[in-house]
Enzyme design. Structure first.
Site, PDB file in Angstrom:
ATOM      1  N   SER A   1       0.802  -1.223   0.179  1.00  0.00           N
ATOM      2  CA  SER A   1       0.035  -0.163  -0.109  1.00  0.00           C
ATOM      3  C   SER A   1       0.880   1.404  -0.103  1.00  0.00           C
ATOM      4  CB  SER A   1      -1.025   0.028   1.350  1.00  0.00           C
ATOM      5  OG  SER A   1      -1.837   0.849   1.051  1.00  0.00           O
TER       6      SER A   1
ATOM      7  N   ASP B   1      10.478   5.953  -9.796  1.00  0.00           N
ATOM      8  CA  ASP B   1      10.082   6.561 -11.128  1.00  0.00           C
ATOM      9  C   ASP B   1      10.761   7.958 -11.443  1.00  0.00           C
ATOM     10  OD1 ASP B   1       8.077   4.628 -11.881  1.00  0.00           O
ATOM     11  OD2 ASP B   1       6.379   5.610 -10.920  1.00  0.00           O
TER      12      ASP B   1
ATOM     13  N   LYS C   1      -0.765  -4.353  -3.226  1.00  0.00           N
ATOM     14  CA  LYS C   1      -1.957  -3.865  -2.516  1.00  0.00           C
ATOM     15  C   LYS C   1      -2.049  -2.353  -3.198  1.00  0.00           C
ATOM     16  CE  LYS C   1      -5.300  -3.297   0.974  1.00  0.00           C
ATOM     17  NZ  LYS C   1      -5.439  -1.638   0.715  1.00  0.00           N
TER      18      LYS C   1
END
Length: 707
Positions: free
Chosen positions: A471, A482, A497
């Protein structure tokens, strides 16, 4: 310290599905409780769930199969003809019941279930009245997923015989081992009889649970939960009285071990570990472990947990502060170990909150900061309470003051938490820009941004993750990856998740946000996370840049291993500017791969973990000689992994100056901090992460020289 800007939090989607009229089922003024709950759940799922499946005959068939599997996971209760007959009556009826028809399906299934259980009690008495012959060459298959429902009464009875024989064989061998250590005068004949008596006691307890504690309403609650989790694994139904008994009884407010428990196939399964608890600090327990026995103190006799429900197990696991409880744990890979824990009241100040340490390499002359963050915590009910991003900012500043060459964020086993804090925390390491995209079912993606251009820390950064990083942890790791701001190090991928839930109460008067109702509550999946690069964290998780072999890699423990999990997808990439990286990721990978190939510990883990996973898929021998040989081999492989996971030469890890002085009046807290440092100093994964960080430091220096 960096200014921490206020971020406008995402508002939950417009709740049109809360606006139902009080008359839930059109045209019916007098409906029963079951019908009312079923229809409210149907409307909530179809109108509120992020990605609802059509409530039709196909969905009904899936729920029917799922409910039978929950009632009979080992396929030893229902006969094939039972299943065929029930399917003809109810397999395509459940969707009709959700739309207002009288609730009959789970009642019809329950009647057959109760009848078969009564028969099983008689068989149990017959089977356990006669000695077992452990010299016969035969196997027991205990994995229901590999079995079909028995086609005859004889086949069904034989499954019971083999399972009871396997349980008795386990206890018989344990008693033999105890005999050899205690010089008992009992013969093998007496020990075999004692083993059967133990199984009889445990099975009687389990059947009593079915008869007394597994009421019609309990079966209905399980039925509705099967409906909700067929939408996705995180959409769950909670009856009014179900407040997660173990979380309430063994949380930080009580004297216990700090783990969430669940009844599973006659045994007690660990489903969560409370941060900072004795269970967490032991480093030996994890979600998915089965508690097979519980013993008191150093010398107490173990009590077998087969047939115990959660509330009864809790009574044995709880106790006075400072006392010892011994748990016999069966790992998902089949290995068995005993874990001793000292009961305590959970203290949040050093166990739950972020803390830091320093890793030194005297040969390379580097100093690396480690920030441990167990969860993204936030004080929902205390405006003056501590929150994770401000605590991490404080730890970063401390490490900067110590002039560290790099920082490792340790998010292993971090199950998530506050979305707001994730966004702010990533902002400590980048200038500004989008951090995560959040999408609901009715509108386009909302981009949550860091809007503060200042950067608290600009040096080399690594993020450690594992299979249980989930999460919010995945959002942090994904953003760092990224932006090319740092390197993600750990298991092949994180848990996966990528969804957000909210509790919706079911009440006779309608639906209630963020709470319970007199009819129960549904934890409903409302939103989905996406990386700034466009891919979801759902199912795939975050793939590590530097992969380190783990014991769990071959086991099916992630989101992707649940057949009802929501799928991975992608949306448009957000507009963001990557960090001007001072390292080449391919170079770092190559250097790490070269080290791992020469590291016997990781080769042992990789080889033995795969072997144990394959071994766990096999059926179980009921021949005592073969059983003992298999048990010995499994233990040897497990012992090799345990030994491999500890460094032969300890790392030089230390607390920051003055950290211990904070707790000079509390010897217990000081000792816990020292124990944490000891665990880090023996951690082979931290050792590898530290070496990757050393490579990054070298590359950063070369980058600066060549500018």
């Amino acid at each position: 310290m960096k200014r921490l800007p206020f971020l406008i939090l995402l508002v939950i989607v417009a709740g049109s599905f809360f606006a139902f009229k009080n008359k839930i089922i059109p045209g019916k003024d007098d409906v029963g409780k079951y019908e009312l709950i079923m229809n409210m759940v149907a409307k909530l799922l179809s109108q509120g769930h992020y990605d609802p499946k059509a409530i039709n005959d196909e969905f009904s068939q899936k729920v029917f199969n799922k409910y039978l599997e929950d009632l009979d996971p080992k396929k030893k209760i229902f006969l094939k003809r039972d299943v065929d007959s029930l399917a003809g009556l109810y397999a395509t009826r459940i969707d009709d019941e959700m739309n207002g028809e009288p609730v009959e399906s789970f009642i019809g299934i329950s009647k057959v279930f109760d009848q078969r259980i009564a028969e099983s009690v008689q068989w149990k008495n017959q089977i356990l009245s006669q000695p077992f012959d452990f010299t016969v060459n035969e196997n027991a298959e205990l994995d229901g997923k590999k079995l079909q429902y028995p086609s005859s009464v004889a086949e069904r009875k034989d499954r019971w015989r083999k399972e009871l024989k396997y349980y008795a064989l386990e206890r018989f061998v344990d008693l033999q081992d105890g005999k050899s250590s205690s010089k008992s005068a009992k013969t093998d004949v007496q020990l075999e009889k004692e083993a059967r008596e133990k199984i009889d006691t445990m099975m009687t307890r389990m059947f009593d649970r079915y008869k007394v504690k597994f009421t019609e309403e309990d079966k209905f609650n399980l039925f509705v939960d099967n409906i909700t989790t067929a939408m996705d694994p995180h959409t769950e139904f909670f009856p009014p009285a179900d407040k997660n008994y173990f979380d309430e009884e063994l949380s930080g407010s009580f004297f216990g071990i700090g783990a969430g428990l669940q009844y599973s196939e006659g045994l007690i399964k660990i489903i969560s570990i409370n941060v900072g608890s004795p269970a967490a600090k032991s480093g030996q327990l994890a979600p998915g472990d089965l508690i097979t026995k519980v013993a008191q103190g150093k010398d107490g006799q173990p009590v077998d947990m087969l047939g115990y429900d959660v509330s009864d197990a809790v009574k044995l696991i709880r106790g006075k502060e400072g006392t010892t409880v011994r748990l016999t744990i069966k790992k998902p890979d089949g290995t068995v170990k005993e874990v001793s824990l000292v009961r305590e009241k959970i203290e949040n100040d050093i166990d739950t909150y972020a803390r830091s340490a320093i890793l030194r390499d005297s040969v390379k002359n580097t100093k690396v900061g480690i920030i441990y963050l167990p969860e993204f915590y936030v004080p929902f009910n205390d405006p003056n309470g501590r929150r994770s991003f401000t605590d991490v900012a404080r730890e970063v500043q401390k490490l900067k003051d110590e002039k560290v060459d790099g920082i490792i964020m340790d998010l292993r086993r971090n199950g998530g938490g506050s979305l707001y804090d994730v966004v702010q925390m990533v902002g400590l390491f980048i200038k500004d820009g989008p951090i995560v995209q959040v999408k609901d079912r009715t509108s386009g993606a909302q981009i949550l941004k860091d809007e503060d251009k200042s950067v608290l820390y600009t040096g080399p950064l690594a993020v450690m993750v594992d299979e249980f990083s989930a999460s919010a942890s995945e959002i942090f790791a994904a953003a760092i990856q990224d932006y090319k701001r740092g390197v993600v190090i750990g298991s092949t991928s994180t848990y996966g998740k990528g969804t957000v839930q909210q509790n919706i109460g079911l009440d006779h008067s309608g639906f209630k946000r963020d709470g319970g109702g007199d009819l129960g509550a549904v934890k409903l999946t409302l939103r989905k996370f996406y990386r700034v690069s466009g891919g979801s964290t759902q199912l795939k998780g975050v793939e590590s840049d530097i992969v380190l072999p783990t014991q769990m890699a071959a086991l099916k423990l992630k989101e992707k291993d649940n057949e009802f999990a929501l799928q991975y997808d992608e949306i448009n990439k957000a507009s963001y500017t990557p960090w001007n990286s001072e390292y080449d990721i391919n170079t770092l990978k190559q250097l790490s791969d070269n080290r791992l190939k020469k590291d016997s510990s990781f080769q042992t883990i990789l080889r033995n973990a795969a072997w144990l996973a394959d071994e766990n898929e096999r059926s179980y021998s009921l021949n005592i000689d073969k059983y003992k040989a298999e048990k010995k081999l499994v233990k040897a492989k497990a012992d090799q992994i345990i030994a491999a996971q500890k460094l032969k030469k300890s790392l030089k890890v230390s607390l920051l100056p003055l950290e211990l002085d904070k707790y000079k009046e509390d010897a217990n807290k000081q000792e816990r901090l020292k124990q944490w440092i000891k665990i880090l100093s023996e951690d082979i994964y931290l050792n590898q992460a530290g070496q990757v960080m050393d490579d990054m430091i070298v590359e950063a220096k070369n980058f600066a020289m060549n500018k």
